[in-house]
Design an enzyme around this catalytic site. Structure first.
Site, PDB file in Angstrom:
ATOM      1  N   HIS A  93      11.411   0.196 -10.930  1.00 56.76           N
ATOM      2  CA  HIS A  93      12.005  -0.879 -10.125  1.00 56.76           C
ATOM      3  C   HIS A  93      11.183  -2.144 -10.348  1.00 56.76           C
ATOM      4  CE1 HIS A  93      14.031  -2.019  -6.065  1.00 56.76           C
ATOM      5  NE2 HIS A  93      13.712  -3.118  -6.736  1.00 56.76           N
TER       6      HIS A  93
ATOM      7  N   HIS B 243      14.544   7.362  -1.193  1.00 54.76           N
ATOM      8  CA  HIS B 243      13.691   6.609  -0.268  1.00 54.76           C
ATOM      9  C   HIS B 243      13.155   7.549   0.818  1.00 54.76           C
ATOM     10  CE1 HIS B 243      12.227   2.502   0.588  1.00 54.76           C
ATOM     11  NE2 HIS B 243      11.914   3.056   1.743  1.00 54.76           N
TER      12      HIS B 243
ATOM     13  N   GLU C 209      16.112   0.213 -11.391  1.00 56.10           N
ATOM     14  CA  GLU C 209      16.565  -0.298 -10.103  1.00 56.10           C
ATOM     15  C   GLU C 209      16.191  -1.768  -9.970  1.00 56.10           C
ATOM     16  OE1 GLU C 209      15.861   3.710  -7.372  1.00 56.10           O
ATOM     17  OE2 GLU C 209      14.496   2.001  -7.186  1.00 56.10           O
TER      18      GLU C 209
END
Length: 237
Positions: A43, A190, A70
């Site tokens: 990410h 997450h 991401e």
């Protein structure tokens, strides 16, 4: 079996905290795949406080499983993804100063923007996924964007589960059922951990992939990365 994609941002954070190239994120990506991970997730953020933009390019030749990038689709992010062409791009609406992702897309409010971005990625052969909260209207909105998959934002579940509230899974199960009816693939991520991953997986029909970083790296400090990857794979069977 649900696929495990290891998010290696924390390895980059550790490297950057000291300077130099230890630990090496490319070698770590090679190792987690060798240990059984079916994907690598990164990410990159504009301030490059963990994954750097150069890492995106350096990792491309060594990720032979699924390469998932991401990020918030600002123009620089879009350009890099189109150049690198990962297996999957996961769109996350995080602010530039966010410590970590903290909300899913409002797929209704941002429909037109998401439609345009997703169309461009799909035209270039890149599978798309969008980060969403566990709300039925957001799943319906996601379908309208043309995305291939959704990624369920699981922080609320993880927190409540740690308090003993197993009913926190209910909205996620309901969203997964709807996503299946709409022919949307389901990812999740997450705060998923060794503690909660099996319960989550067992209650989400047709869960295709989980992306796990912070918990997996933290658990590996005590148990070792190879062992932890294997423990996740066992729980995801």
């Amino acid at each position: 079996m649900t696929k495990l994609s290891v998010n290696i941002n924390k390895i980059a954070t550790l490297r950057n905290s000291r300077g130099g190239d230890v630990p090496n994120v490319v070698q770590f990506a090679k190792d987690v795949q060798r240990f059984g991970s079916q994907g690598v997730t990164i990410h990159p953020r504009p301030d490059e406080r963990h994954i750097r933009y150069q890492d995106v390019y350096d990792l491309k030749p060594v990720v032979h499983t699924e390469y998932n990038i991401e990020g918030n689709p600002i123009q620089k992010f879009i350009d890099i993804v189109l150049e690198v062409k990962p297996t999957q791009v996961t769109l996350v609406p995080d602010a530039e100063d966010a410590i970590t992702s903290n909300a899913g897309w409002d797929t209704i409010k941002h429909k037109e923007f998401l439609v345009d971005v997703i169309k461009e990625f799909k035209n270039n052969g890149i599978r798309t996924s969008i980060f969403v909260d566990p709300e039925l209207k957001q799943i319906e909105g996601a379908k309208a964007t043309g995305t291939d998959r959704i990624e369920l934002y699981t922080e609320a579940f993880a927190h409540q589960y740690s308090l003993g509230n197993e009913q926190a899974i209910q909205p996620y199960t309901e969203c997964a059922v709807l996503a299946n009816e709409l022919n949307l693939g389901i990812n999740a991520g997450h705060d998923l951990s060794l503690e909660n991953i099996k319960f989550f997986k067992d209650n989400i029909p047709n869960l295709l992939e989980v992306s796990i970083g912070h918990a997996l790296i933290a658990e590996s400090l005590y148990l070792g990365i190879e062992n932890v990857v294997q423990m996740y794979l066992q729980r995801l069977k």
